[in-house]
Motif scaffolding. Structure first.
Motif, PDB file in Angstrom:
ATOM      1  N   SER A   1       0.822  -1.215   0.000  1.00  0.00           N
ATOM      2  CA  SER A   1       0.000   0.000   0.000  1.00  0.00           C
ATOM      3  C   SER A   1       0.852   1.259   0.000  1.00  0.00           C
ATOM      4  O   SER A   1       0.333   2.370   0.061  1.00  0.00           O
TER       5      SER A   1
ATOM      6  N   THR B   1      -1.158  -2.814  -5.601  1.00  0.00           N
ATOM      7  CA  THR B   1      -2.259  -3.073  -4.671  1.00  0.00           C
ATOM      8  C   THR B   1      -3.008  -4.350  -5.052  1.00  0.00           C
ATOM      9  O   THR B   1      -2.956  -4.791  -6.197  1.00  0.00           O
TER      10      THR B   1
ATOM     11  N   ARG C   1      -8.644  -3.710  -6.914  1.00  0.00           N
ATOM     12  CA  ARG C   1      -8.692  -2.360  -7.477  1.00  0.00           C
ATOM     13  C   ARG C   1      -8.651  -1.282  -6.388  1.00  0.00           C
ATOM     14  O   ARG C   1      -9.286  -0.244  -6.479  1.00  0.00           O
ATOM     15  N   THR C   2      -7.886  -1.554  -5.348  1.00  0.00           N
ATOM     16  CA  THR C   2      -7.691  -0.569  -4.289  1.00  0.00           C
ATOM     17  C   THR C   2      -6.979   0.655  -4.854  1.00  0.00           C
ATOM     18  O   THR C   2      -5.927   0.533  -5.486  1.00  0.00           O
ATOM     19  N   ASP C   3      -7.536   1.829  -4.654  1.00  0.00           N
ATOM     20  CA  ASP C   3      -7.003   3.073  -5.205  1.00  0.00           C
ATOM     21  C   ASP C   3      -5.990   3.666  -4.234  1.00  0.00           C
ATOM     22  O   ASP C   3      -6.335   4.015  -3.106  1.00  0.00           O
ATOM     23  N   VAL C   4      -4.721   3.755  -4.656  1.00  0.00           N
ATOM     24  CA  VAL C   4      -3.657   4.277  -3.791  1.00  0.00           C
ATOM     25  C   VAL C   4      -2.802   5.259  -4.571  1.00  0.00           C
ATOM     26  O   VAL C   4      -2.445   5.017  -5.729  1.00  0.00           O
TER      27      VAL C   4
ATOM     28  N   THR D   1      -4.544   1.604  -9.330  1.00  0.00           N
ATOM     29  CA  THR D   1      -5.708   0.788  -8.964  1.00  0.00           C
ATOM     30  C   THR D   1      -5.377  -0.658  -9.351  1.00  0.00           C
ATOM     31  O   THR D   1      -5.069  -1.477  -8.512  1.00  0.00           O
TER      32      THR D   1
END
Length: 213
Positions: A49, A89, A92-95, A168
């Motif tokens: 992350s 990530t 589709r975790t937006d970081v 993502t």
């Protein structure tokens, strides 16, 4: 164990230690971290992350020119070290993250294009112990339009890179190629003279034995 055996062992140990080598180092700042080299890399392996980096190949002798993004290829015959910077990530975790990485050797080039052409072409050349497996991540493994990777100019050459990544899916990957940290270490002058001294000492002992016989 006699004197000559002990001396031979000492000489061999000193010679080997004089030629010891070490890999180039990475120092992270501005939020980045450095991890141990993973054995396998795939679409969601490893994941994180925040931006991380790891070492790949050490003292790789290039047998052909190596293509890099936005610059002249690195010439065949050059010895290089390879390093990977990534934000990957799960799902589709937006970081969004930024980091700075500084290398102990000068940066010769990077591979970061969105299509990843140079990344793919070099996976089996400078990857060292790391195995890259197939997967959907491969089609867009490099940086996208909102990502950045900028060199920081340091006196005497480029040793650091600033990266900014918004990810993502798939992850963002940048391969950094530096000059090799491995170079021959001169054997101390005393070690070079040791064999001559042992030969002379042996001759003296033989003459002494003949006189006392």
């Amino acid at each position: 164990m006699n004197f000559f055996k002990l001396s031979s062992i000492a000489f061999a140990a000193a010679f080997l230690s004089a030629g010891a080598v070490s890999a180039a180092t990475i120092t992270a700042s501005n939020g980045g971290t450095v991890i141990a080299s993973p054995l396998n890399v795939g679409e969601d392996n490893p994941t994180n992350s925040s931006i991380q980096a790891f070492n790949e190949g050490v003292d790789v002798l290039l047998l052909a020119d190596l293509g890099v993004d936005g610059g002249t290829p690195i010439s065949a015959g050059t010895r290089v070290d390879s390093h990977m910077i990534f934000l990957n990530t799960r799902g589709r975790t937006d970081v969004t993250d930024t980091a700075t990485f500084t290398f102990s050797e000068m940066i010769l080039g990077i591979m970061s294009s969105q299509a990843g052409t140079n990344l793919f072409a070099s996976d089996g050349i400078v990857n060292g112990p790391v195995t890259y497996t197939g997967g959907n991540y491969g089609d867009n493994r490099g940086l996208e339009g909102s990502d950045t990777a900028d060199f920081i100019n340091v006196v005497g050459g480029m040793f650091s890179v600033n990266v900014g990544m918004h990810v993502t899916e798939p992850g963002d990957w940048v391969r950094v190629i530096t000059a090799s940290s491995v170079s021959p270490v001169p054997v101390p002058a005393g070690m070079l003279l040791l064999p001559t001294g042992l030969i002379a000492l042996g001759a003296m002992r033989r003459r002494k034995k003949r006189k006392t016989a």
